[in-house]
Motif scaffolding. Structure first.
Motif, PDB file in Angstrom:
ATOM      1  N   MET A   1     -61.397  -8.649  -7.305  1.00  0.00           N
ATOM      2  CA  MET A   1     -62.571  -8.557  -8.189  1.00  0.00           C
ATOM      3  C   MET A   1     -62.705  -9.848  -8.999  1.00  0.00           C
ATOM      4  SD  MET A   1     -63.431  -5.771 -11.180  1.00  0.00           S
ATOM      5  CE  MET A   1     -63.455  -4.438  -9.976  1.00  0.00           C
ATOM      6  N   THR A   2     -63.897 -10.392  -9.039  1.00  0.00           N
ATOM      7  CA  THR A   2     -64.152 -11.611  -9.799  1.00  0.00           C
ATOM      8  C   THR A   2     -64.159 -11.302 -11.292  1.00  0.00           C
ATOM      9  OG1 THR A   2     -65.499 -12.481  -7.999  1.00  0.00           O
ATOM     10  CG2 THR A   2     -65.751 -13.517 -10.157  1.00  0.00           C
ATOM     11  N   PRO A   3     -63.391 -12.022 -12.090  1.00  0.00           N
ATOM     12  CA  PRO A   3     -63.403 -11.767 -13.530  1.00  0.00           C
ATOM     13  C   PRO A   3     -64.735 -12.163 -14.139  1.00  0.00           C
ATOM     14  CG  PRO A   3     -62.119 -13.736 -13.053  1.00  0.00           C
ATOM     15  CD  PRO A   3     -62.454 -13.106 -11.729  1.00  0.00           C
ATOM     16  N   ARG A 207     -63.276  -6.853 -26.461  1.00  0.00           N
ATOM     17  CA  ARG A 207     -64.264  -7.808 -25.974  1.00  0.00           C
ATOM     18  C   ARG A 207     -65.500  -7.027 -25.552  1.00  0.00           C
ATOM     19  NH1 ARG A 207     -62.256 -10.297 -20.111  1.00  0.00           N
ATOM     20  NH2 ARG A 207     -61.937  -8.316 -19.024  1.00  0.00           N
ATOM     21  N   LEU A 208     -66.645  -7.658 -25.669  1.00  0.00           N
ATOM     22  CA  LEU A 208     -67.919  -7.097 -25.244  1.00  0.00           C
ATOM     23  C   LEU A 208     -68.230  -7.582 -23.835  1.00  0.00           C
ATOM     24  CD1 LEU A 208     -70.723  -5.743 -25.764  1.00  0.00           C
ATOM     25  CD2 LEU A 208     -71.460  -7.937 -26.689  1.00  0.00           C
ATOM     26  N   ARG A 209     -68.680  -6.667 -22.984  1.00  0.00           N
ATOM     27  CA  ARG A 209     -69.067  -7.052 -21.631  1.00  0.00           C
ATOM     28  C   ARG A 209     -70.516  -6.630 -21.384  1.00  0.00           C
ATOM     29  NH1 ARG A 209     -64.312  -6.171 -17.279  1.00  0.00           N
ATOM     30  NH2 ARG A 209     -65.933  -7.233 -16.087  1.00  0.00           N
ATOM     31  N   TYR A 210     -71.250  -7.504 -20.727  1.00  0.00           N
ATOM     32  CA  TYR A 210     -72.624  -7.201 -20.336  1.00  0.00           C
ATOM     33  C   TYR A 210     -72.944  -7.911 -19.028  1.00  0.00           C
ATOM     34  CZ  TYR A 210     -77.616  -6.529 -20.224  1.00  0.00           C
ATOM     35  OH  TYR A 210     -78.878  -6.172 -19.817  1.00  0.00           O
ATOM     36  N   ARG A 211     -73.294  -7.126 -18.009  1.00  0.00           N
ATOM     37  CA  ARG A 211     -73.540  -7.654 -16.677  1.00  0.00           C
ATOM     38  C   ARG A 211     -72.373  -8.535 -16.231  1.00  0.00           C
ATOM     39  NH1 ARG A 211     -78.886  -6.789 -14.908  1.00  0.00           N
ATOM     40  NH2 ARG A 211     -79.066  -8.782 -13.847  1.00  0.00           N
ATOM     41  N   GLU A 212     -72.599  -9.801 -15.925  1.00  0.00           N
ATOM     42  CA  GLU A 212     -71.513 -10.645 -15.423  1.00  0.00           C
ATOM     43  C   GLU A 212     -70.785 -11.397 -16.538  1.00  0.00           C
ATOM     44  OE1 GLU A 212     -74.795 -13.683 -15.841  1.00  0.00           O
ATOM     45  OE2 GLU A 212     -74.565 -11.508 -15.618  1.00  0.00           O
TER      46      GLU A 212
END
Length: 258
Positions: A1-3, A207-212
């Motif tokens: 999986m790509t980080p 951490r906040l993640r959104y889409r890529e």
């Protein structure tokens, strides 16, 4: 999986939420046709994932929680809205004919705040902005932004930066969360593990993640009123009051003693 790529995940999320809210500009589509809800995803360092609709950053006062109204009502003089996001509090303060500066570290969020009509915006950290010559009577930290104290190492640094920006008699009005009323075993275990590592129980690593995209990992503090008072010891600020009518959420008012 790509980080995920580290970048302005919060800003991209706010831009998309604004586009969905207004129907103007490119917006994320479900199945290539219908706009989809914009979801804020928060990842904790123990692997816990939480998500919530991002449109609350665009909410109008009619949709606010009671403590938001009480916090804005406590503002006086010149206000620095720290972590303004999409500018919901700054807009309301402007509507009340108050002088307000909206500060955030997210370019995307600042851009949306400007589009919504916030007149005075600053893209900077508090530490960077502390070199400014302007002085403020109120520092407003809504949206659980008491968490920006981060923990025992960071809190005195942030509080010293605010002291450099403070007019005589200035106040910090901050909304926080007491983490210790929960019986959720995931949270209770996290508090226990934090203490074993020498951290405060509610000292989150997120951490906040959104889409890529993802933000860098950062500390964010949920603390009790007693822990907050301990963090203020030796600083230029003292705890004046705690309003915990909406437990576990509370408003803390801190007074400048310098």
């Amino acid at each position: 999986m790509t980080p995920p790529t580290v970048g302005d995940a919060f800003g991209e999320m706010i831009r998309d939420a604004w586009a969905v809210h207004t129907g103007v500009g490119p917006r994320p589509l479900a199945g290539g046709r219908w706009p989809r809800p914009v979801i804020e995803v928060i990842e904790r360092d123990d692997g816990l994932i939480n998500g919530a609709p991002a449109d609350h950053y665009l909410s109008e006062p009619a949709d606010w929680r009671p403590f938001d109204h009480r916090a804005v009502g406590l503002c006086r003089g010149r206000v620095l809205d720290i972590g303004t996001g999409a500018g919901r509090a700054a807009i309301e303060l402007q509507n009340r004919q108050m002088a307000v500066t909206a500060l955030d570290t997210s370019l995307g969020a600042i851009e949306v705040a400007r589009k919504r009509g916030v007149r005075d915006t600053v893209l900077a950290t508090v530490d960077e902005f502390a070199r400014a010559t302007v002085r403020y009577d109120t520092f407003l930290l809504l949206g659980n932004n008491l968490g920006l104290l981060e923990g025992p190492e960071r809190a005195p640094v942030l509080l010293a930066a605010l002291a450099r920006l403070a007019a005589p008699g200035a106040r910090i009005i901050a909304q926080g969360t007491d983490p210790y009323g929960t019986t959720d075993p995931l949270h209770v275990a996290y508090h226990r593990d934090n203490r074993a590592r020498g951290r405060l129980g509610g000292q989150l690593r997120l951490r906040l993640r959104y889409r890529e995209l993802a933000t860098d990992w950062f500390d964010y503090l949920n603390c009790s009123a007693a822990e907050l008072e301990a963090l203020l010891a030796g600083t230029a600020w003292r705890l004046k009051s705690i309003d915990d009518r909406d437990r576990p959420y509370y408003l803390a008012v801190m007074e400048f003693t310098g």
